[in-house]
Design a protein around this motif. Structure first.
Motif, mmCIF file in Angstrom:
data_model
loop_
_atom_site.group_PDB
_atom_site.id
_atom_site.type_symbol
_atom_site.label_atom_id
_atom_site.label_comp_id
_atom_site.label_asym_id
_atom_site.label_seq_id
_atom_site.Cartn_x
_atom_site.Cartn_y
_atom_site.Cartn_z
ATOM 1 N N LEU A 174 0.812 -1.209 0.000
ATOM 2 C CA LEU A 174 0.000 0.000 0.000
ATOM 3 C C LEU A 174 0.847 1.261 0.000
ATOM 4 C CD1 LEU A 174 -2.650 -1.338 2.377
ATOM 5 C CD2 LEU A 174 -3.057 -0.484 0.110
ATOM 6 N N ALA A 175 2.115 1.147 0.383
ATOM 7 C CA ALA A 175 2.961 2.337 0.317
ATOM 8 C C ALA A 175 3.075 2.819 -1.124
ATOM 9 C CB ALA A 175 4.332 2.019 0.880
ATOM 10 N N ALA A 176 2.878 1.905 -2.094
ATOM 11 C CA ALA A 176 2.937 2.318 -3.498
ATOM 12 C C ALA A 176 1.814 3.293 -3.810
ATOM 13 C CB ALA A 176 2.836 1.094 -4.407
ATOM 14 N N VAL A 177 0.646 3.060 -3.218
ATOM 15 C CA VAL A 177 -0.492 3.963 -3.452
ATOM 16 C C VAL A 177 -0.171 5.355 -2.914
ATOM 17 C CG1 VAL A 177 -2.908 4.347 -2.915
ATOM 18 C CG2 VAL A 177 -2.091 2.045 -3.333
ATOM 19 N N VAL A 222 -2.919 1.780 7.399
ATOM 20 C CA VAL A 222 -4.266 2.058 6.898
ATOM 21 C C VAL A 222 -5.247 1.122 7.579
ATOM 22 C CG1 VAL A 222 -3.526 2.881 4.659
ATOM 23 C CG2 VAL A 222 -3.962 0.481 4.978
ATOM 24 N N LYS A 223 -6.528 1.464 7.475
ATOM 25 C CA LYS A 223 -7.550 0.525 7.925
ATOM 26 C C LYS A 223 -8.677 0.549 6.909
ATOM 27 C CE LYS A 223 -9.194 3.916 11.225
ATOM 28 N NZ LYS A 223 -9.255 4.287 12.599
ATOM 29 N N PHE A 224 -9.325 -0.563 6.826
ATOM 30 C CA PHE A 224 -10.369 -0.732 5.815
ATOM 31 C C PHE A 224 -11.714 -0.916 6.479
ATOM 32 C CE2 PHE A 224 -7.974 -1.018 1.966
ATOM 33 C CZ PHE A 224 -6.711 -1.387 2.385
ATOM 34 N N ARG A 225 -12.749 -0.430 5.801
ATOM 35 C CA ARG A 225 -14.110 -0.649 6.271
ATOM 36 C C ARG A 225 -14.925 -1.123 5.085
ATOM 37 N NH1 ARG A 225 -16.849 4.470 7.903
ATOM 38 N NH2 ARG A 225 -18.544 3.848 6.569
ATOM 39 N N VAL A 226 -15.662 -2.169 5.303
ATOM 40 C CA VAL A 226 -16.460 -2.707 4.205
ATOM 41 C C VAL A 226 -17.750 -1.900 4.109
ATOM 42 C CG1 VAL A 226 -17.529 -4.755 3.280
ATOM 43 C CG2 VAL A 226 -15.515 -4.971 4.686
ATOM 44 N N LEU A 227 -17.996 -1.304 2.936
ATOM 45 C CA LEU A 227 -19.218 -0.522 2.760
ATOM 46 C C LEU A 227 -20.370 -1.441 2.384
ATOM 47 C CD1 LEU A 227 -17.655 2.417 0.789
ATOM 48 C CD2 LEU A 227 -18.304 2.373 3.168
ATOM 49 N N GLU A 228 -21.552 -0.850 2.328
ATOM 50 C CA GLU A 228 -22.734 -1.660 2.071
ATOM 51 C C GLU A 228 -22.569 -2.532 0.840
ATOM 52 O OE1 GLU A 228 -26.223 1.070 3.070
ATOM 53 O OE2 GLU A 228 -26.939 -0.404 1.609
ATOM 54 N N HIS A 229 -22.972 -3.756 0.994
ATOM 55 C CA HIS A 229 -22.649 -4.726 -0.034
ATOM 56 C C HIS A 229 -23.899 -5.448 -0.483
ATOM 57 C CE1 HIS A 229 -21.096 -8.781 -1.208
ATOM 58 N NE2 HIS A 229 -20.399 -7.962 -1.973
ATOM 59 N N GLU A 230 -23.917 -5.749 -1.767
ATOM 60 C CA GLU A 230 -25.063 -6.474 -2.314
ATOM 61 C C GLU A 230 -24.505 -7.590 -3.179
ATOM 62 O OE1 GLU A 230 -28.578 -4.431 -4.474
ATOM 63 O OE2 GLU A 230 -27.006 -4.855 -5.929
ATOM 64 N N ALA A 231 -25.123 -8.733 -3.097
ATOM 65 C CA ALA A 231 -24.617 -9.872 -3.867
ATOM 66 C C ALA A 231 -24.651 -9.555 -5.352
ATOM 67 C CB ALA A 231 -25.478 -11.099 -3.577
ATOM 68 N N GLY A 232 -23.569 -9.855 -6.031
ATOM 69 C CA GLY A 232 -23.506 -9.613 -7.470
ATOM 70 C C GLY A 232 -22.764 -8.346 -7.826
ATOM 71 N N SER A 233 -22.751 -7.368 -6.960
ATOM 72 C CA SER A 233 -21.998 -6.155 -7.274
ATOM 73 C C SER A 233 -20.627 -6.273 -6.621
ATOM 74 C CB SER A 233 -22.744 -4.919 -6.763
ATOM 75 O OG SER A 233 -22.924 -5.002 -5.392
ATOM 76 N N LEU A 280 -17.223 -5.749 -4.477
ATOM 77 C CA LEU A 280 -16.986 -5.392 -3.092
ATOM 78 C C LEU A 280 -16.466 -3.957 -3.015
ATOM 79 C CD1 LEU A 280 -16.868 -6.622 -0.252
ATOM 80 C CD2 LEU A 280 -14.491 -7.154 -0.681
ATOM 81 N N ARG A 281 -17.040 -3.168 -2.097
ATOM 82 C CA ARG A 281 -16.581 -1.785 -1.947
ATOM 83 C C ARG A 281 -15.976 -1.619 -0.569
ATOM 84 N NH1 ARG A 281 -20.728 2.318 -2.466
ATOM 85 N NH2 ARG A 281 -21.867 0.980 -1.034
ATOM 86 N N LEU A 282 -14.752 -1.087 -0.508
ATOM 87 C CA LEU A 282 -14.076 -0.866 0.761
ATOM 88 C C LEU A 282 -13.728 0.602 0.876
ATOM 89 C CD1 LEU A 282 -11.499 -3.735 0.443
ATOM 90 C CD2 LEU A 282 -13.398 -3.756 1.996
ATOM 91 N N LEU A 283 -13.660 1.088 2.110
ATOM 92 C CA LEU A 283 -13.207 2.453 2.340
ATOM 93 C C LEU A 283 -11.866 2.373 3.046
ATOM 94 C CD1 LEU A 283 -13.804 5.507 2.388
ATOM 95 C CD2 LEU A 283 -14.859 5.174 4.599
ATOM 96 N N MET A 284 -10.845 2.984 2.451
ATOM 97 C CA MET A 284 -9.521 2.947 3.064
ATOM 98 C C MET A 284 -9.325 4.232 3.865
ATOM 99 S SD MET A 284 -5.849 2.393 1.271
ATOM 100 C CE MET A 284 -5.344 4.006 0.813
ATOM 101 N N GLN A 285 -9.067 4.080 5.153
ATOM 102 C CA GLN A 285 -8.833 5.249 5.993
ATOM 103 C C GLN A 285 -7.439 5.174 6.563
ATOM 104 O OE1 GLN A 285 -12.158 4.256 8.391
ATOM 105 N NE2 GLN A 285 -13.140 6.201 7.960
ATOM 106 N N ILE A 286 -6.980 6.298 7.028
ATOM 107 C CA ILE A 286 -5.624 6.337 7.544
ATOM 108 C C ILE A 286 -5.649 6.014 9.030
ATOM 109 C CG2 ILE A 286 -3.641 7.822 7.890
ATOM 110 C CD1 ILE A 286 -4.068 8.977 5.336
ATOM 111 N N ASN A 287 -4.761 5.104 9.438
ATOM 112 C CA ASN A 287 -4.655 4.719 10.834
ATOM 113 C C ASN A 287 -3.560 5.567 11.465
ATOM 114 O OD1 ASN A 287 -5.332 3.172 12.962
ATOM 115 N ND2 ASN A 287 -4.134 1.395 12.377
#
Lengths: 188, 630
Positions: free
Chosen positions: B211-214, B562-573, B575-582
């Motif tokens: 992730l340091a590359a990002v 960093v820390k990740f949070r899984v956002l609202e998810h629906e089968a078939g779409s 996966l959406r994650l939110l990356m926040q700074i720790n």
């Protein structure tokens, strides 16, 4: 997909394991520890206040009583914010990493994220803890210098301390996801 | 481009959109049989079966449709989207802009795919148009992100140019969306810094891993973020600064004024250090005195720090910048606290009160010492001392105290004046005032120090004499050459005298030991008080206040990870994650950015301290800088 199961920890207390399968590459395990019991809280408060009252009768200074109240309040706040962990969560995301979150009783959350490139394996280890032999789940980290070495062992669920049956569930799920990592590297 | 067919993303909202092409059975032949295009870097190949991660900035989530511009990191199979180019645009101009940015920032910025934000009913024409763009800007893999108005769930596709030759088998690639706050990622600094500061290497050899590359990509692409919507440029971009470049008048003014101010202060400081380095101060008595006073040490330390802060060289890396900022804030706080102390001292004539109280206190201490010596000369704690030795030692020390009281009374008219001038030095800082206090304590208890040295030397001599004669008593001898104890045959008269002396020393031991014990305890008490003051001075010197303030007010600037949070998810779409700074923990902030202190620390462990005390060796509680080690 979500389901909840009840297990017990090494001292016999009740734990609740919540599993969420977001996608084939992302899973979350949430272990809830038993909450702070009213009985122990009342016992501690009564002991402290009785001791303070005893001191007060000895030295006739009312500051002792106010000091005891402050100490109890501050002690309780400190305990809830720094010591008492309510929930421990393990989030494993394929090809990103593994994240451990501890939520304290006051709402504070402390998170650690380990990138998948550093993770060698997730294993169940045995340990001698006082007079018991317990099992714990841990993450082995790769050694940058030596390719087959282990540089660090990171234990998981340290305050919940679940028993082996719970650990096996979590372990199997983690291994399914980690298998995606290992497959191309072994074939290379 | 002759690439073997691979699986693609199955991320549509309905089966009609999904273009699922299953993966070939074995990963190995895929990699081997994939010829690197144009014989170029291995960067264009992809790690098989790794989920494709698209890092998308949250500021672009509501932007209009357009092209995705960013960097593709093949080792982690991740696409870092930096900005969105809106219609209308001319492809040549977009390519020129990207080439400019690539040259300025050494980051391999390219067009990664298309972004479609449908506000009204689905526009099929736009869809076809976007797919046609894949032919103009070729990139492997080609990302297609799409968002419906009012829907939280996105659709992502990652397609590869394929030659449908190989038979297909099971397995499909997935795309994961990771949202990140561009401004915070740009400004934050990862600890430990994973990327090397070496910027000569090109994009392909950037050594940031994971992730340091990002973080590295976003931080280095500042050239891309300089244009906003109000610029009349050929290409319209959307990124975190597109609604107006961030700037602050105060910061700009400070930068403009910093040059001349730094120059002026550097000249002043060099004058001061030249004056202090002049030969007059290097003469023997003065140099000895300066080296023993902790005030001079503290002043020198502060001078060094100020020279570093106001030097005209720019800081080479963020660590140096933080260090400079920490030093500046520490000096400012020090001076502020010193001024508070000064105002408190001068109010209600406290200095006069202090000066008036000083002489009686010194007298009182001397009187207490006299009582102590009288007690020792009698029968202290019921022990029976050797009368003659007792009287000699007691009278010797009493005379010393008499001299000391005389000296203090001689100084008494000047005390208030001295104290007033010394009090003025508090405006140089609280640490200087505390160092002066420590030095005053050392000067006022000088007689205790002398007594300790006399007692320790006597005791030390006695102990060595006793150990040597004890060996003689047993018929042994210390062999200096071999550094060991050897047996030795003594003559009778040697043995006789030796035993006599041994007996004398043994019987005189309690007296000397008691004097030694008493004065050592007094000395240790004074040393403890001085040590506490030094500890406080060290604390003010080395605490990184700027870093702590930054951690409190802008926690995203100091990132532990960093820390990740899984956002609202629906089968078939996807996966959406939110990356926040720790953010970094406070203890690690202090540990990482701690300023180097004076270096006056006790160097003994408890064991060696006890050993020295037992054998009567002198204890120097702290080593000044420049002292040689024993």
């Amino acid at each position: 997909m979500e389901d909840e199961q009840s297990f017990s920890d090494i001292c016999g207390g009740r734990l609740a394991l919540q599993r969420r399968y977001y996608s084939p590459s992302c899973r979350e395990f949430c272990l809830s520890c038993p909450r702070i019991s009213l009985r122990s809280l009342t016992a501690v408060t009564c002991t402290v206040w009785l001791a303070a009252y005893g001191l007060f009768t000895l030295c006739e200074n009312s500051m002792v009583l106010s000091a005891a109240i402050f100490i109890t309040l501050l002690g309780l706040l400190g305990y809830l914010h720094f010591v008492k962990i309510d929930q421990e969560t393990l989030l494993i995301i394929d090809s990103l990493g593994i994240q451990m979150t501890s939520s304290y009783a006051s709402g504070k959350e402390s998170t650690t994220f380990i990138e998948m490139g550093k993770v060698k394996d997730v294993v169940i280890n045995e340990a001698i803890y006082m007079q018991k032999v317990i099992y714990y789940l841990c993450i082995l980290l790769k050694d940058p210098v030596e390719p087959h070495g282990v540089s660090q062992v990171v234990p998981l669920f340290q305050s919940a301390k679940p028993r082996l049956d719970c650990l096996i569930e979590v372990y199997k799920s983690c291994q399914e996801i980690l298998a995606h990592q290992k497959a191309p590297s072994t074939s290379l | 481009m002759g690439l073997v067919s691979r699986g693609t993303a199955a991320a549509g909202l309905g089966p009609a959109r999904a273009a699922v092409r299953p993966r070939p059975p074995d990963a190995v032949p895929n990699l081997i049989s994939t010829p690197p295009p144009e014989g170029a870097a291995p960067g264009s190949s992809r790690v098989p079966s790794m989920v494709l991660k698209a890092f998308f900035p949250t500021c672009c989530a509501s932007a209009d449709s357009g092209l995705l511009v960013g960097r593709w990191v093949p080792e982690q199979s991740s696409a870092v989207v930096l900005a969105v180019v809106h219609f209308p645009f001319i492809p040549i101009q977009v390519k020129e802009l990207l080439a400019q940015v690539q040259q300025a920032s050494r980051v391999g910025v390219a067009v990664l795919g298309t972004w479609c934000h449908r506000r009204q009913e689905p526009e099929e024409s736009l869809g076809h148009f976007l797919e046609g763009l894949g032919a103009i800007f070729s990139h492997e893999p080609w990302l297609q992100l799409c968002r419906e108005r009012g829907s939280k769930f996105w659709s992502c596709k990652a397609t590869h140019r394929q030659v449908p030759t190989c038979p297909a088998t099971s397995g499909e690639d997935q795309v994961m969306l990771v949202f990140y706050d561009q401004r915070k990622v740009l400004l934050s600094q990862l600890h430990p810094p994973a990327a090397l500061p070496d910027r000569q290497a090109g994009d392909a050899t950037a050594s940031a891993v994971g992730l340091a590359a990002v973080f590295d990509t976003v931080a280095r692409s500042e050239a891309l973020f300089r244009s906003d919507w109000f610029d009349e440029g050929p290409v319209r971009l959307s990124h975190w600064q597109s609604e107006g470049v961030e700037a602050s008048i105060l910061v700009e003014l400070a930068k403009w004024a910093a040059g001349p101010i730094c120059l002026l202060l550097t000249c002043l400081l060099s004058l001061v250090s030249a004056a202090s380095a002049c030969r007059m101060f290097k003469l023997w008595p003065l140099s000895f005195v300066w080296s023993k006073l902790s005030t001079c040490e503290q002043l020198r330390h502060r001078l060094e720090q100020l020279t570093l802060v106001f030097s005209t060289q720019k800081a080479k890396n963020p660590t140096q910048l933080m260090r400079k900022a920490n030093m500046l804030v520490s000096v400012l706080l020090d001076v502020a606290l010193g001024l508070v102390l000064l105002s408190w001292l001068h109010r209600k004539d406290r200095i006069g009160q202090l000066a008036d109280a000083l002489i009686p206190v010194a007298d009182h201490v001397a009187e207490e010492l006299q009582h102590l010596l009288q007690w020792l000369m009698g029968a202290p704690a019921g022990l029976k001392m050797n009368r003659a030795l007792d009287q000699v030692l007691g009278r010797f020390f009493l005379y010393h105290i008499h001299l000391w009281i005389g000296y203090i009374h001689l100084m008494s008219p000047f005390i208030e004046c001295i104290l007033w001038h010394v009090g003025l030095s508090a405006c140089l800082g609280l640490t200087v005032a505390l160092s002066i206090l420590s030095d005053i304590i050392a000067l006022l208890t000088f007689h205790i120090y002398c007594f300790y040295v006399y007692g320790a030397r006597l005791y030390c001599l006695k102990i060595y004499g006793l150990s040597s004669l004890w060996r003689l008593f047993r018929g042994k001898k210390w062999n200096v050459l071999r550094q060991r104890v050897d047996s030795c045959s003594y003559d009778l008269d040697q043995l006789f005298i030796g035993t006599l002396l041994f007996t004398i020393l043994v019987f005189l031991l309690p007296t000397t030991a008691l004097y030694y014990l008493v004065f050592t305890l007094l000395r240790l008490l004074v040393v403890t008080v001085q040590g506490l003051i030094h500890l406080l001075v060290d604390l003010v010197n080395s605490l990184p206040l700027y870093s702590l303030g930054l951690r409190l007010c802008r926690p995203y600037r100091l990132a532990a990870g960093v820390k990740f949070r899984v956002l609202e998810h629906e089968a078939g779409s996807p996966l959406r994650l939110l990356m926040q700074i720790n953010p970094l923990s406070y203890s690690r902030v202090v540990h990482t950015y701690r300023l180097p202190s004076c270096g006056c620390h006790p160097k003994h462990s408890w064991g060696s301290l006890c050993r020295k005390l037992f054998f009567g060796e002198l204890i120097y509680p702290w080593r000044q800088r420049g002292d040689k080690q024993d």
